[in-house]
Design an enzyme around this catalytic site. Structure first.
Site, PDB file in Angstrom:
ATOM      1  N   GLY A   1       7.776   2.479   0.760  1.00 19.24           N
ATOM      2  CA  GLY A   1       6.895   1.560   0.044  1.00 19.24           C
ATOM      3  C   GLY A   1       7.402   1.249  -1.347  1.00 19.24           C
ATOM      4  O   GLY A   1       7.350   0.108  -1.801  1.00 19.24           O
TER       5      GLY A   1
ATOM      6  N   SER B   1       7.376   2.385  12.882  1.00 21.54           N
ATOM      7  CA  SER B   1       8.470   3.350  12.938  1.00 21.54           C
ATOM      8  C   SER B   1       9.160   3.235  14.282  1.00 21.54           C
ATOM      9  O   SER B   1       8.536   2.843  15.278  1.00 21.54           O
ATOM     10  CB  SER B   1       7.934   4.772  12.765  1.00 21.54           C
TER      11      SER B   1
ATOM     12  N   GLY C   1       8.812   6.571  -1.612  1.00 21.84           N
ATOM     13  CA  GLY C   1       9.435   6.336  -0.322  1.00 21.84           C
ATOM     14  C   GLY C   1       9.780   4.893  -0.015  1.00 21.84           C
ATOM     15  O   GLY C   1      10.201   4.119  -0.884  1.00 21.84           O
TER      16      GLY C   1
ATOM     17  N   TYR D   1       1.881  11.107  15.369  1.00 22.76           N
ATOM     18  CA  TYR D   1       2.609  10.095  14.593  1.00 22.76           C
ATOM     19  C   TYR D   1       3.098   8.979  15.511  1.00 22.76           C
ATOM     20  O   TYR D   1       2.865   7.790  15.236  1.00 22.76           O
ATOM     21  CB  TYR D   1       3.785  10.752  13.879  1.00 22.76           C
TER      22      TYR D   1
ATOM     23  N   THR E   1       0.846  -1.195   0.000  1.00 26.18           N
ATOM     24  CA  THR E   1       0.000   0.000   0.000  1.00 26.18           C
ATOM     25  C   THR E   1       0.882   1.245   0.000  1.00 26.18           C
ATOM     26  O   THR E   1       1.925   1.288   0.644  1.00 26.18           O
ATOM     27  CB  THR E   1      -0.946   0.024   1.212  1.00 26.18           C
TER      28      THR E   1
END
Length: 261
Positions: free
Chosen positions: A20, A139, A18, A152, A13
């Site tokens: 992905g 992350s 980046g 985030y 997805t």
């Protein structure tokens, strides 16, 4: 090394840019058929042409159940989805006291609910087939909670809980669910942030990065941004290793001072 993914269908997805994009490229290079999604067909077409002939893109916004269904149906047309990489996410630097309720909900919708919607479809199919692997891209901020990136960090922490909870549903099967925690990586968005920071401070990007590692991430051992391609390799290894289920793999350059993970 043969990872056993030739001819198999992979969904990444947000795979047009980046981390992905790097993951999609690595799966493709190992012989898989790669499906990426996004909201702009032209951007998807460009990414797919650069990734290779077995890369295919579909406009599907996972902020809705219809978008998730569109992605699942499109990918299933190439064969059962053997690997799903939940990579969609947003980040920005912000003041906790200034972040509105609406922005908080946008964070949860992007960073959590997009994964929930597509995993609900893919995982059910994997369990029915008794085959498949899902990886959540979290992350290092999930553990190294960051004060000026509170939404985030919070949503990335929630992703670890979601991943482990879904792994519990795979007990006694050949299906696996894991998570992956990259550190600060040289993606387009991260480089844009440092370029803006450097301009604001009247410094070069190199100087801004030196300050960042000295003041913000002194524990980072390489003291430099991670090449996205390294995450491509790491995620393929994690996704294809039958011994790894319900775990979180760290790839943060040692920023988190821990011998575990």
């Amino acid at each position: 090394m043969d990872f056993g993914i030739k001819g198999k269908t992979v969904v990444v997805t947000g795979g047009a840019t980046g981390i992905g994009r790097a993951i999609a490229q690595t799966f493709h290079d190992e012989g898989a058929t790669v499906i990426i999604n996004g909201r702009t067909q032209s951007k998807l077409d460009t990414a797919c042409s650069e990734i290779g002939e077995r890369a295919h893109g579909v406009v599907a916004d996972l902020r809705s159940t219809d978008g998730a269904q569109t992605l699942f149906d499109f990918a299933s047309g190439f064969g059962p989805v053997e690997f799903l990489v939940n990579n969609i996410g947003v980040f920005d630097v912000n003041d906790f006291f200034e972040v509105s309720d609406e922005r908080w909900m946008e964070y949860f919708d992007h960073n959590i609910m997009t994964s929930v919607r597509i995993s609900r479809l893919v995982l059910k199919d994997m369990l029915d087939r008794n085959s498949g692997s899902i990886v959540f891209i979290s992350s290092e901020a999930a553990i190294r909670s960051i004060g000026n990136m509170t939404p985030y960090s919070t949503t990335k922490s929630a992703m670890l809980g979601l991943s482990r909870s879904l792994a519990e549903l795979t007990r006694g099967t050949d299906v696996r669910v894991t998570s992956y925690m990259p550190g600060t990586t040289a993606t387009e968005s991260v480089m844009g942030y440092f370029q803006g920071l450097a301009e604001e401070q009247g410094k070069t990007v190199e100087q801004a990065l030196d300050d960042f590692y000295r003041d913000v991430q002194p524990g980072n051992l390489p003291q430099k941004l991670i090449d996205p391609a390294m995450h491509g390799r790491g995620v393929v290894q994690l996704a294809t290793n039958p011994a790894m289920n319900g775990i979180c793999h760290r790839a943060d350059g040692g920023t988190i001072r821990s011998i575990f993970g």
